[in-house]
Design a protein around this motif. Structure first.
Motif, mmCIF file in Angstrom:
data_model
loop_
_atom_site.group_PDB
_atom_site.id
_atom_site.type_symbol
_atom_site.label_atom_id
_atom_site.label_comp_id
_atom_site.label_asym_id
_atom_site.label_seq_id
_atom_site.Cartn_x
_atom_site.Cartn_y
_atom_site.Cartn_z
ATOM 1 N N SER A 31 0.853 -1.180 0.000
ATOM 2 C CA SER A 31 0.000 0.000 0.000
ATOM 3 C C SER A 31 0.890 1.232 0.000
ATOM 4 O O SER A 31 1.654 1.456 0.945
ATOM 5 C CB SER A 31 -0.892 -0.014 1.249
ATOM 6 N N THR A 32 0.808 2.020 -1.080
ATOM 7 C CA THR A 32 1.656 3.218 -1.138
ATOM 8 C C THR A 32 1.252 4.200 -0.033
ATOM 9 O O THR A 32 2.109 4.880 0.522
ATOM 10 C CB THR A 32 1.575 3.882 -2.535
ATOM 11 N N GLY A 33 -0.059 4.233 0.305
ATOM 12 C CA GLY A 33 -0.502 5.104 1.403
ATOM 13 C C GLY A 33 0.170 4.696 2.719
ATOM 14 O O GLY A 33 0.676 5.542 3.465
ATOM 15 N N LEU A 36 3.842 5.594 2.679
ATOM 16 C CA LEU A 36 4.032 7.043 2.886
ATOM 17 C C LEU A 36 3.762 7.435 4.338
ATOM 18 O O LEU A 36 4.492 8.244 4.916
ATOM 19 C CB LEU A 36 3.113 7.833 1.944
ATOM 20 N N ARG A 37 2.732 6.841 4.948
ATOM 21 C CA ARG A 37 2.442 7.148 6.367
ATOM 22 C C ARG A 37 3.589 6.672 7.254
ATOM 23 O O ARG A 37 3.906 7.297 8.263
ATOM 24 C CB ARG A 37 1.104 6.522 6.802
ATOM 25 N N HIS A 38 4.244 5.580 6.849
ATOM 26 C CA HIS A 38 5.399 5.103 7.595
ATOM 27 C C HIS A 38 6.538 6.142 7.525
ATOM 28 O O HIS A 38 7.151 6.467 8.543
ATOM 29 C CB HIS A 38 5.865 3.751 7.027
ATOM 30 N N LEU A 53 1.431 17.316 1.166
ATOM 31 C CA LEU A 53 0.543 16.980 0.051
ATOM 32 C C LEU A 53 -0.623 16.116 0.526
ATOM 33 O O LEU A 53 -1.782 16.359 0.182
ATOM 34 C CB LEU A 53 1.332 16.231 -1.029
ATOM 35 N N ILE A 54 -0.308 15.110 1.330
ATOM 36 C CA ILE A 54 -1.336 14.174 1.777
ATOM 37 C C ILE A 54 -2.389 14.887 2.628
ATOM 38 O O ILE A 54 -3.590 14.668 2.457
ATOM 39 C CB ILE A 54 -0.688 13.010 2.572
ATOM 40 N N ASN A 55 -1.954 15.759 3.509
ATOM 41 C CA ASN A 55 -2.904 16.444 4.383
ATOM 42 C C ASN A 55 -3.766 17.472 3.642
ATOM 43 O O ASN A 55 -4.775 17.935 4.165
ATOM 44 C CB ASN A 55 -2.177 17.093 5.565
ATOM 45 N N GLY A 57 -4.826 16.534 0.607
ATOM 46 C CA GLY A 57 -5.629 15.671 -0.260
ATOM 47 C C GLY A 57 -5.090 15.594 -1.675
ATOM 48 O O GLY A 57 -5.759 15.129 -2.586
ATOM 49 N N ASP A 58 -3.834 16.076 -1.866
ATOM 50 C CA ASP A 58 -3.191 15.983 -3.180
ATOM 51 C C ASP A 58 -2.447 14.659 -3.288
ATOM 52 O O ASP A 58 -2.127 14.040 -2.274
ATOM 53 C CB ASP A 58 -2.160 17.103 -3.351
ATOM 54 N N LEU A 59 -2.109 14.274 -4.512
ATOM 55 C CA LEU A 59 -1.280 13.090 -4.703
ATOM 56 C C LEU A 59 0.185 13.478 -4.532
ATOM 57 O O LEU A 59 0.563 14.616 -4.796
ATOM 58 C CB LEU A 59 -1.490 12.518 -6.112
ATOM 59 N N VAL A 60 1.014 12.561 -4.114
ATOM 60 C CA VAL A 60 2.455 12.799 -4.108
ATOM 61 C C VAL A 60 2.945 12.547 -5.544
ATOM 62 O O VAL A 60 2.244 11.887 -6.322
ATOM 63 C CB VAL A 60 3.206 11.911 -3.077
ATOM 64 N N PRO A 61 4.118 13.073 -5.915
ATOM 65 C CA PRO A 61 4.572 12.922 -7.311
ATOM 66 C C PRO A 61 4.696 11.451 -7.731
ATOM 67 O O PRO A 61 5.072 10.599 -6.923
ATOM 68 C CB PRO A 61 5.947 13.601 -7.310
ATOM 69 N N ASP A 85 -2.154 -1.800 -3.466
ATOM 70 C CA ASP A 85 -3.340 -1.149 -2.885
ATOM 71 C C ASP A 85 -3.087 0.359 -2.902
ATOM 72 O O ASP A 85 -2.146 0.837 -2.281
ATOM 73 C CB ASP A 85 -3.493 -1.733 -1.464
ATOM 74 N N GLY A 86 -3.917 1.082 -3.661
ATOM 75 C CA GLY A 86 -3.718 2.534 -3.778
ATOM 76 C C GLY A 86 -2.648 2.893 -4.799
ATOM 77 O O GLY A 86 -2.233 4.044 -4.888
ATOM 78 N N PHE A 87 -2.215 1.938 -5.572
ATOM 79 C CA PHE A 87 -1.255 2.144 -6.649
ATOM 80 C C PHE A 87 -1.616 1.212 -7.792
ATOM 81 O O PHE A 87 -1.872 0.028 -7.522
ATOM 82 C CB PHE A 87 0.180 1.845 -6.179
ATOM 83 N N PRO A 88 -1.621 1.626 -9.037
ATOM 84 C CA PRO A 88 -1.399 2.987 -9.527
ATOM 85 C C PRO A 88 -2.613 3.893 -9.313
ATOM 86 O O PRO A 88 -3.732 3.416 -9.183
ATOM 87 C CB PRO A 88 -1.145 2.781 -11.018
ATOM 88 N N ARG A 89 -2.365 5.193 -9.289
ATOM 89 C CA ARG A 89 -3.426 6.173 -9.072
ATOM 90 C C ARG A 89 -3.501 7.177 -10.211
ATOM 91 O O ARG A 89 -4.367 8.051 -10.190
ATOM 92 C CB ARG A 89 -3.134 6.923 -7.779
ATOM 93 N N THR A 90 -2.596 7.079 -11.162
ATOM 94 C CA THR A 90 -2.632 7.942 -12.355
ATOM 95 C C THR A 90 -2.285 7.064 -13.552
ATOM 96 O O THR A 90 -1.694 5.989 -13.387
ATOM 97 C CB THR A 90 -1.571 9.073 -12.288
ATOM 98 N N ALA A 92 -0.078 7.737 -15.720
ATOM 99 C CA ALA A 92 1.395 7.676 -15.806
ATOM 100 C C ALA A 92 1.943 6.550 -14.928
ATOM 101 O O ALA A 92 2.835 5.805 -15.344
ATOM 102 C CB ALA A 92 1.998 9.021 -15.399
ATOM 103 N N GLN A 93 1.396 6.406 -13.726
ATOM 104 C CA GLN A 93 1.858 5.323 -12.830
ATOM 105 C C GLN A 93 1.540 3.958 -13.435
ATOM 106 O O GLN A 93 2.332 3.013 -13.344
ATOM 107 C CB GLN A 93 1.213 5.439 -11.443
ATOM 108 N N ALA A 94 0.365 3.836 -14.051
ATOM 109 C CA ALA A 94 -0.029 2.552 -14.649
ATOM 110 C C ALA A 94 0.908 2.200 -15.801
ATOM 111 O O ALA A 94 1.307 1.042 -15.961
ATOM 112 C CB ALA A 94 -1.472 2.621 -15.150
ATOM 113 N N GLY A 133 -7.951 7.642 13.017
ATOM 114 C CA GLY A 133 -7.420 8.963 13.352
ATOM 115 C C GLY A 133 -6.492 9.564 12.312
ATOM 116 O O GLY A 133 -5.618 10.359 12.629
ATOM 117 N N ARG A 134 -6.696 9.206 11.043
ATOM 118 C CA ARG A 134 -5.868 9.805 9.990
ATOM 119 C C ARG A 134 -6.255 11.254 9.786
ATOM 120 O O ARG A 134 -7.436 11.579 9.659
ATOM 121 C CB ARG A 134 -6.087 9.037 8.677
ATOM 122 N N LYS A 135 -5.238 12.121 9.706
ATOM 123 C CA LYS A 135 -5.502 13.551 9.568
ATOM 124 C C LYS A 135 -6.246 13.853 8.260
ATOM 125 O O LYS A 135 -7.126 14.718 8.213
ATOM 126 C CB LYS A 135 -4.166 14.298 9.598
#
Ligand code: AMP
Length: 189
Positions: A31-33, A36-38, A53-55, A57-61, A85-90, A92-94, A133-135
Motif C-alpha cells: 500500500s503506497t498510502g 508514505l504514512r510510515h 501533500l497528503i494532508n 488531499g493531493d497526490l504525491v509525485p 493497494d492505492g497504486f497505480p493512481r494515475t 502515468a503510474q499505470a 485517526g488519519r488527519k
C-alpha cells in the motif's frame, strides 16, 4: 509470481480487503498510502514533503511512489505474489508499472475494482476517521479534494484497464464478507 491491483475510491474498503486477501493467499500487500504514512511517522525528509501533500488531499509525485514500488518488488523475489493497494493512481503510474513488471517476468494479472458511490465514500471516510485517526480523513475540504482527485486522475484508469481486458468490478457497497467472497472467486479462477 502474481501481480494484482486493488482499485477503488478512498473508503471503498481496499485496506480491509487487502488484509484478508494477503492472509488467505500469502501475497505481499503493498500500500503506497501505508508506505508514505510510515515515512511520515519516521519523520524522514520524504515523509515531511509527503505530509504536506497528503494532508491537503493531493497526490504525491508519480516518481516517488513508482520508486517505492520498484524497490519493494526488487527486494521481495521470493513471494507468491503482490497485491498493490492505492497504486497505480494515475495513468502515468499505470504505464510505468506496465513497463516495469516484464523486467520482473510478470504482468498485471487482474485489477480488482471496488465500486462505491460518492455519498458513501464520504460516510466511510468519516467513519474511518474515528477508528484510525488519519488527519486526511478528518477535514471536509481535504476529503472533498481527495474525491475530486480520484475522479479526475484515478478514475480514467478504469478505461485504461478495461481496454487491456484485465479489469474486474466488485460491488463495494456490501458486507465485508460478501465483498471478500466475490474477490476470492476471481482470484481462484
Ligand atoms: P491511501 O492510504 O491509499 O488513501 O493514500 C493516502 C494518501 O497518500 C493519498 O491521498 C495520496 O496523497 C498519497 N498516495 C497514496 N498512494 C499514492 C499514489 N499511488 N500516488 C500518489 N499519491 C499517493
Amino acid at each position: 509470481m502474481k501481480y494484482y491491483i486493488l482499485f477503488g475510491p478512498p473508503g471503498a474498503g481496499k485496506g480491509t480487503q487487502a488484509k484478508q486477501i494477503v492472509e488467505k493467499y500469502n501475497y505481499l500487500h503493498l500500500s503506497t498510502g501505508d508506505l508514505l504514512r510510515h515515512e511520515m511517522a519516521e519523520g524522514t525528509e520524504l515523509g515531511k514533503k509527503a505530509a504536506e501533500l497528503i494532508n491537503r488531499g493531493d497526490l504525491v509525485p508519480d516518481e516517488v511512489v513508482e520508486g517505492m514500488i520498484r524497490n519493494k518488488i526488487a527486494a521481495n523475489r521470493d513471494v507468491k505474489g503482490f497485491l498493490f493497494d492505492g497504486f497505480p493512481r494515475t495513468i502515468a503510474q499505470a504505464e510505468v508499472l506496465d513497463a516495469m513488471l516484464p523486467e520482473f517476468g510478470g504482468k498485471v494479472d487482474a485489477v480488482l475494482s471496488l465500486t462505491l458511490p460518492d455519498e458513501l465514500v464520504y460516510e466511510r471516510i468519516l467513519h474511518r476517521a474515528m477508528i484510525e485517526g488519519r488527519k486526511d480523513d478528518t477535514d471536509r475540504a481535504t476529503i472533498e479534494h481527495r474525491i475530486s482527485t480520484y475522479h479526475s486522475k484515478t478514475e480514467p484508469l478504469i478505461s485504461y484497464y478495461k481496454d487491456k481486458g484485465n479489469y474486474r468490478e466488485i460491488e463495494g457497497n456490501d458486507t465485508i464478507e460478501h465483498v471478500f467472497t466475490a474477490i476470492c472467486k476471481i482470484l481462484d479462477e
